[in-house]
Design an enzyme around this catalytic site. Sequence first.
Site, PDB file in Angstrom:
ATOM      1  N   LYS A 116     -35.581  18.014 -18.081  1.00 54.47           N
ATOM      2  CA  LYS A 116     -36.671  17.101 -18.409  1.00 54.47           C
ATOM      3  C   LYS A 116     -37.301  17.399 -19.771  1.00 54.47           C
ATOM      4  CE  LYS A 116     -40.571  19.498 -16.233  1.00 54.47           C
ATOM      5  NZ  LYS A 116     -41.359  19.721 -17.451  1.00 54.47           N
ATOM      6  N   THR A 117     -37.376  18.662 -20.158  1.00 57.88           N
ATOM      7  CA  THR A 117     -38.008  18.986 -21.446  1.00 57.88           C
ATOM      8  C   THR A 117     -37.197  18.405 -22.603  1.00 57.88           C
ATOM      9  OG1 THR A 117     -38.909  21.026 -20.513  1.00 57.88           O
ATOM     10  CG2 THR A 117     -38.883  20.833 -22.907  1.00 57.88           C
TER      11      THR A 117
ATOM     12  N   ASP B  78     -46.215  15.102 -19.203  1.00 57.01           N
ATOM     13  CA  ASP B  78     -45.319  16.035 -18.519  1.00 57.01           C
ATOM     14  C   ASP B  78     -45.958  16.479 -17.204  1.00 57.01           C
ATOM     15  OD1 ASP B  78     -43.192  17.706 -18.000  1.00 57.01           O
ATOM     16  OD2 ASP B  78     -43.829  19.276 -19.383  1.00 57.01           O
ATOM     17  N   GLU B  79     -45.133  16.845 -16.219  1.00 58.73           N
ATOM     18  CA  GLU B  79     -45.601  17.358 -14.910  1.00 58.73           C
ATOM     19  C   GLU B  79     -46.630  16.416 -14.284  1.00 58.73           C
ATOM     20  OE1 GLU B  79     -44.047  19.703 -13.650  1.00 58.73           O
ATOM     21  OE2 GLU B  79     -43.430  21.194 -15.133  1.00 58.73           O
TER      22      GLU B  79
ATOM     23  N   GLN C 148     -41.789  18.453  -6.215  1.00 54.76           N
ATOM     24  CA  GLN C 148     -42.309  19.746  -6.670  1.00 54.76           C
ATOM     25  C   GLN C 148     -43.832  19.727  -6.833  1.00 54.76           C
ATOM     26  OE1 GLN C 148     -39.772  22.183  -9.445  1.00 54.76           O
ATOM     27  NE2 GLN C 148     -38.818  20.207  -9.864  1.00 54.76           N
TER      28      GLN C 148
ATOM     29  N   ARG D 186     -35.081  27.589  -7.315  1.00 51.58           N
ATOM     30  CA  ARG D 186     -35.188  28.587  -8.387  1.00 51.58           C
ATOM     31  C   ARG D 186     -33.874  29.342  -8.549  1.00 51.58           C
ATOM     32  NH1 ARG D 186     -38.059  26.018 -10.834  1.00 51.58           N
ATOM     33  NH2 ARG D 186     -37.655  24.566  -9.162  1.00 51.58           N
TER      34      ARG D 186
END
Length: 760
Positions: A53-54, A240-241, A271, A617
Site C-alpha cells: 500500500k505504501t 493512509d490507515e 486490520q 505478521r
Amino acid sequence: MNDIFDIGSFLSPSEGTPAPDLSYLDGLNEAQRAAVEALDGPVLVLAGAGTGKTRVLISRLAHILNNRDVRPWEILAVTFTNKAAAEMQERTAGIIGPKAAEIRLGTFHSIGVWLLRRHADLIGFSSNFTILDTDDQLRLLKQIMTEEGIDQKKWPPRGLAAVIDRWKDKGLRPEQVQGSDANGFAHGRAKALYALYQERLKAQNACDFGDLLLHILTLFQKSPETLALYQARFKYILVDEYQDTNVAQYLLLRLLAQKHRNICCVGDDDQSIYGWRGAEVGNILKFEDDFPGAKVIRLERNYRSTSHILGAASGLIAKNEGRLGKTLFTEGNDGEQVTLKGLWDGNQEASWIAEEIEALQRNGRSLKDMAILVRASFQTRDFEECFLTLGIKYRVIGGLRFYERREIRDVLAYLRVINQPDDDLAFERIYNLPKRGLGAKALETLRKIGREAQLSLSRAAEFAVEAEAFKGKPLAALRDLVENFENWRAQKDLIPPAELIETVLEESGYFEMWRQDKTPEAEGKRENLKELIIALEGYDSLGQFLEHVSLVMENNANPTDEMVSLMTLHAAKGLEYDVVFLPGWEEGLFPHQRALDENGVAALEEERRLAYVGITRAKERCYISHASNRRIHGQWQSSLPSRFVDELPRHHIADLSDTALYHSGVRGGTRETEVDWKLSAPSHLSSILEKRAAANKSFVDNSTKPVGAGTDESGFAVGSRIFHQKFGYGRIVRKDGPKLEIAFEKAGIKKVMENFVQAA
C-alpha cells in the site's frame, strides 16, 4: 524534522517540456496500477496485509502531479505517525525530485496545529497557544476536581482525562455531550467538569491534543468562509490507515473533500484493531455511502507470507460479518502449514516456544527474524524468565521488560526498603506513593534530619515520627508508613514472599490506587502486579528474589541486534518477521473477556481482526499455541482453547497437540456431532463442549447485560464461599474492609486481602 512535511513545488509539465518519467508504474500489479491511475472522484483502496500500500500511495502522489493540472500545495496527504510521514516524504521526493517542497503532508495532529495557528483568533485563541502534555493536562484536571470537591481517590483525574479524550475523539464539545455518555463518571458530573476544563484551557491560551482537531471542527462550523477556503485549496486528498480514524478525523476529512470529492482513502477494515482508543471501523465500512459513486479497489496479492499462512488468516477473518471482504493470495510457494500446539500450562508453553526458537537458531535462523506476539502484556513474564534461564536474548518492543515497568519497579522499591531499610533510592520512590500528603518539602526535611543524624531516609522517618518533627496530617501519614514497614519487616521471615507482597500491595494502598484508576492502562497494571505475586512464589526468601531481579536487570543491560522480539499484538501492526509465535489462544484471554463483556459482538470482531493481524505478521513460519491451565490475575484457571482455534481452516493447520482431537472436536477435517465427539473424547475432558457452550452463552448474556447490573464492587460477604490460589476453598468468617478472615477447608483460618480471592 518538523511535524508537517513539505514535499515540494512540482508543476504539471507544460507543452513542449519532456514527457514525465513514469517509471514508478513499472512493476505494479494490475490492482496496484488501477489504484494509482484512478485519480478522479472518491476512491477506497482496500489494502490487505503485505500488499504494497505504501508504494501505491507514493506512486499515486507522483501520478497526480504528472497528469493533472494541480500544484503540490493543493494536495493534502494525511497519515497517522511521524515515522510514516517521514517515510512518505523521503520516498516521494525520490520520485518527483528535490524541488518538491509544498505538498501538505503530515499527521492529523500536525495538520490540526498548522490550521489552528493560522486561524486561532477566529475561535478566541492567540496563535502562540500552548499544547499541553499529559502531565500538564492531569495537573489542570486535579486543580478543577479539587475546587469542585470531587473525591480523587474514588474518581481519579486520569479517569476523567480518559472520558474527555473519548468525547474529543468523537468530535463532541461539552454542550454536545448527551445521555448515557455523561453519566458514567463522578455521578454524572463529568460533562460539567469537561466544560470547566475547556474554559480553563481557553483562559490560559492552551490546548490539549484532542483540541487540535476539535477546535478545527469548531472553526469550520463558525467560519464557513474559512472552510470554503480549504475546500477549494485541497483538490486532492490522500489518507493512509483510514480504518484507524476516529470520528473527529472522519468529520474533518468529509468536510474538506466536499468540493472536489477527489479523496483517496487507503486502509484495511480487517486490520482495524484500535477501537479501544477511539478508532471507528465503521468509517471505512460506510465509505461508499458517504461518497456515492466511489471506486473500491482491492489489493489482494500479498508479497509477504506463504499460502498456508494467508489461507489460515483469510479463513479466520471470513467469520467476521462487519467487513467489506477480500481474499489474500500469493504467487509464492505454499510453505509450511501453520503449527498449532496445545500444552498443559503457561510455563510449558514458554518452554516449548523456547525450544523451537533454539532449534530454528541451530538451523541458521537469526533471532532477530523471530517474534512472540501476546494478547496481554502480563504474558511476557513467563517468556522473559524462561529466556533468561536458557540465555536466549530478547527485546520487548513497544513496552518495557517486565521488571522495568513502572508498577513493578514501584513495588520492588517497597520490597527493597523492607529488605534493606537504608536503601534511600527505593525509599524516595515510594515514600509518597500512593499520595499520602508527603511532598517534596517533607522529603527535604527527612534529608536534613538524615544528614544531621547520619541516618538513612527510612531511619530518619522513624526519628521524625518519634520526635514529632512533622505536624497534623503529614505526621499521621508518616507514622502510618513507618508502622507499616515495621510490621512488614516483622513478617518478612515468617511468611512466604508471595504472601508478604499481597499484604504490602493492600496495606500500602498501592493496589487500590490502580483499582480506582479508570484509564485503559489500569487493567494491565493490575494484571502485572498479580503476575509479580506469582513470580515471588518460586523463592524461599525476599532477599533471594531481589537478588534474582538484580541479576536479570544486569543481564538485560547489554542489548544486541541478535534478539527475539517480544511484544503485544497491538504493537505488532505494521511489522513483519520470518517466524511468528502466537501464544495464549484461550477463551477469556484471546478473545479477551473484558472486551467481550464491555462491547459484545463488536469487540469479538475486533479481537478476531487482532488474530488476523498476528497471523499475517509471519512471512514463513507461524506457530499458534494454547494452554489447558493458566494463571490469570494471579489465579489458576482451566482454560478452553480460543474459539479462534476452531475457526482456523484445518487444511492450513498442522496440529501437534497430543489432545488435538478433543481440543476442537474435529476429526478428518470435518466437525462431528456433539454425541459422537463426546464418545470419542477421554473421560476427563468429555465436558469440554458443554463448557464451551456455557462460555458462549455467558458471552451472549454479557453482551446484552445492562450497565451496572450485578453485585457490588467486591461481591464478598461473611459466609461467602471463596477460592484462594494457595489455600484452596474456604468460607469468609469475618470481614474488615478489604481484609478477610477465612476458614479454609485444608489450611485452617487465614487472613487475606479480598483482591486475592475469587468467588467459588
